[in-house]
Design a protein around this motif. Structure first.
Motif, short mmCIF file in Angstrom:
data_model
loop_
_atom_site.label_atom_id
_atom_site.label_comp_id
_atom_site.label_asym_id
_atom_site.label_seq_id
_atom_site.Cartn_x
_atom_site.Cartn_y
_atom_site.Cartn_z
N ALA A 566 1.19 2.11 4.25
CA ALA A 566 0.38 2.75 5.53
C ALA A 566 -0.73 1.89 5.77
CB ALA A 566 -0.15 4.13 5.24
N SER A 567 -1.71 1.32 4.77
CA SER A 567 -2.66 0.32 4.95
C SER A 567 -2.10 -1.00 5.38
CB SER A 567 -3.28 0.53 3.73
OG SER A 567 -2.67 -0.17 2.55
N LEU A 568 -1.06 -1.48 4.76
CA LEU A 568 -0.54 -2.78 5.14
C LEU A 568 -0.09 -2.49 6.69
CD1 LEU A 568 1.81 -3.77 2.01
CD2 LEU A 568 -0.76 -4.49 2.59
N VAL A 569 0.41 -1.61 6.95
CA VAL A 569 1.06 -1.61 8.60
C VAL A 569 -0.51 -1.29 9.34
CG1 VAL A 569 2.15 0.02 10.17
CG2 VAL A 569 3.07 -0.52 7.93
N LYS A 570 -1.31 -0.71 8.83
CA LYS A 570 -2.51 -0.72 9.77
C LYS A 570 -3.44 -2.18 9.82
CE LYS A 570 -6.83 1.99 9.83
NZ LYS A 570 -7.71 3.01 9.00
N ARG A 571 -3.17 -2.97 8.74
CA ARG A 571 -4.00 -4.07 9.04
C ARG A 571 -3.18 -5.14 9.82
NH1 ARG A 571 -4.33 -5.11 2.76
NH2 ARG A 571 -4.79 -7.11 3.33
N LYS A 572 -1.82 -5.06 9.77
CA LYS A 572 -0.94 -5.75 10.54
C LYS A 572 -1.24 -5.39 12.13
CE LYS A 572 2.77 -6.83 7.43
NZ LYS A 572 4.30 -6.84 7.21
N ARG A 573 -1.35 -4.02 12.17
CA ARG A 573 -1.39 -3.59 13.65
C ARG A 573 -2.86 -4.00 14.09
NH1 ARG A 573 0.23 2.31 14.55
NH2 ARG A 573 1.93 1.20 13.96
#
Length: 618
Positions: A566-573
């Motif tokens: 979830a944190s990786l997806v949030k940083r990419k977004r």
């Protein structure tokens, strides 16, 4: 037990002993020494202390967190000037007086601009901070170099000559005999006549150093000599018509355009090469920085021969018939060809078509000459007109003069003088100085020869004009024609054999490729954007993807449970949203600029009444 008496300390109660130096008589002060002010305690001041005054500074706590400076600075890094220790006593002289003119002597702006090679009117391109800082450093170094060159101009001992008439006397009426009487013996010896009527007419050429002279007659006579000492180097008869003659990179090699082929001789008259691919040559030109020998032939071909390797670099068909009018531009090494239809074409070995074509005369072109700065071109044609053109992109005639018989031969001097050969008369026009066009209103000098002129050239670094005619060779005195100061590392008239050999090696190492010859040599430092984009497209088509494309963002792994999905997806977004905002912001700015331009165009169109002349407004 009673208290023990302590001995008194020497610094408190006991008076200090008088120093023997203080009891001596005070020395008298000299006029170059400053007056010393006595101290409060009466002691003489000692030597100046070099130690810095100590200051109380707050002690830094041990556990304080210190932010380290980043090694990469955001501002462009301009080289800092070294700190100079300013001593107030250094400006004083021995007598104690201050310098009324402190600092370096000022340099005139006009002199600095003469040596400046960077066009400051052009703004620096929008680029990265590192590239922009490098450009700024290069500009600063160039400005400093031009100032140093302007200061060193004071060391040039020689000054250009001049000729002035008395009480408004016309200088064109001054003959060579009067000039010989007015100058010194060494300069008067530079005027001579070679009576060679049986082998004429003659073509001549001076070496780059201006020390040696080579001439060839139509009936096969070829000779080379040191014209200053009148020492003959070689003299031969090739038993064939000689159409033109040229020195190569040094006075040791000589190119002769004979009736059939091109021949190369040494300074002893020995034939070294016979180049049969260059046949029926009419004119020769040598490009010293490229080691190229350009030949124009009766067949209409312009051939470039690389004399360093002995290969033909290019053979270009001018498609204009016989070529017998040729000259080179010393500034950019472009060859100028005159044609029978009144045009002058500009050629480079890198292009199969002419770089430019200039319509100069209504009839055929008889002679072409370009000055040493590459700014002005003089042409003469069958319409008896002499024109001077501006070669700085406009190619427009600056001045025109109609001559009674027309000029068959033209030549420029190093100082900008223009000579024209009309039959057996030689006319010379002068301008305001080097870099200015010659004034065609009134001639500067006039001289009549014993036969029709067949070749003209000014001697480098000398006020001498060499004229080849049907009666032989004549050396004329022309005050103010040559450059008074020469570069001893480039063109040294007094160099020895060993110095010449070392110069040849250096010149070969610094040889300019033939592909770099173009109209504007300054364009070589610019980026060819069109070719760069074309190469990029071809590379993408060949590989199937763009290797220079920006890679997608990949977040770095973190510890302590912060690298979850979830944190990786949030940083990419978050990164994608920032890039999207930048694109939207740029598109909005472009739309606003277009709307503003449209409003300004509408305001201009509605502000005034329409007129029939609006069609000519760009």
């Amino acid at each position: 037990m009673g208290e023990m008496e302590t001995a008194p300390k020497p610094g408190r109660d006991v008076p200090p002993k008088k120093d023997k130096l203080q009891t001596k008589r005070k020395k008298p002060r000299r006029y170059w020494e400053e007056e010393t002010v006595p101290t409060t305690d009466g002691a003489s001041p000692g030597p100046p202390c070099n130690k810095k005054n100590r200051e109380l500074r707050p002690q830094r706590p041990k556990n304080a967190h210190i932010l380290k400076k980043s090694r990469i600075s955001k501002q462009p890094q301009v080289p800092k000037k070294p700190r100079e220790w300013k001593n107030p006593e250094s400006q004083r002289s021995l007598s104690g007086a201050q310098d009324p003119f402190p600092g370096p002597a000022p340099v005139p702006v006009e002199v600095v601009q003469k040596f400046c090679r960077i066009d400051k009117s052009r703004k620096l391109p929008r680029s990265k901070a590192k590239t922009r800082s490098r450009l700024e450093v290069a500009e600063a170094e160039e400005e400093e170099t031009s100032i140093k060159a302007a200061r060193s101009e004071l060391l040039l001992a020689e000054e250009p000559g001049f000729l002035e008439g008395e009480d408004g006397e016309d200088t064109a009426k001054i003959c060579q005999a009067d000039i010989m009487e007015a100058v010194d013996i060494a300069s008067a010896a530079e005027h001579f006549d070679l009576n060679l009527r049986q082998f004429g007419p003659y073509r001549l050429n001076y070496s780059r150093t201006g020390r040696h002279l080579a001439f060839g007659g139509r009936r096969g006579h070829v000779a080379a000599l040191d014209w200053v000492t009148k020492k003959l180097m070689c003299e031969i008869n090739v038993m064939e018509a000689v159409r033109d003659i040229r020195f190569l990179h040094s006075e040791a090699l000589l190119a002769v355009a004979q009736n059939r082929w091109l021949h190369i001789y040494d300074n002893q008259g020995i034939e070294l090469h016979c180049i049969r691919r260059c046949d029926r040559v009419t004119r020769l030109e040598f490009l010293p920085f490229h080691f190229l020998l350009a030949t124009a032939s009766e067949t209409g071909f312009l051939t470039y021969l690389d004399v360093s390797v002995g290969k033909i670099v290019a053979a270009l068909n001018a498609r204009a018939g016989r070529l017998d009018v040729m000259s080179q531009n010393p500034y950019n090494a472009v060859i100028h060809l005159g044609h029978s239809n009144g045009t002058v074409s500009l050629w480079s070995p890198a292009m199969k078509e002419p770089l430019a074509k200039i319509l100069c005369h209504r009839g055929g072109v008889r002679a072409v000459a370009v000055d040493s700065t590459g700014t002005y071109m003089a042409t003469s044609g069958l319409d008896h007109q002499l024109k001077i053109f501006d070669l700085r992109g406009t190619y427009q005639p600056l001045s025109t003069r109609t001559l009674p018989h027309g000029a068959g031969h033209l030549a420029f001097s190093q100082r900008g003088l223009l000579v024209a050969g009309m039959g057996d008369v030689v006319n010379i026009w002068a301008g305001q100085g080097k870099g200015s066009p010659p004034s065609l209103e009134q001639p500067y000098l006039t001289h009549r020869l014993s036969g029709p002129v067949h070749g003209l050239q000014f001697c480098p670094f000398e006020d001498v004009l060499g004229v080849g005619h049907s009666g032989g060779v004549t050396s004329m005195l022309v005050p103010g024609a040559g450059e008074p100061n020469f570069d001893g590392l480039e063109s040294n008239p007094y160099r020895s054999r060993k110095q010449r050999q070392e110069w040849e090696v250096k010149a070969l190492l610094e040889k300019v490729p033939a592909e770099l010859i173009c109209l504007d040599p300054r364009a070589l430092a610019e980026v060819d954007v069109i070719s760069l984009e074309q190469g990029k497209k071809e590379r993408i088509e060949r590989l199937g993807y763009d290797p220079e494309a920006k890679a997608p963002f990949q977040p770095k792994p973190k510890q302590k449970g912060r690298s979850s999905t979830a944190s990786l997806v949030k940083r990419k977004r978050k990164v994608m949203d920032e890039e999207h905002r930048d694109k939207v912001r740029q598109s909005l700015q472009q739309q606003q600029q277009q709307q503003q331009q449209q409003k300004e165009a509408k305001a201009k169109s509605t502000g005034a009444r329409p007129s029939a002349l609006d069609r000519f407004v760009r």
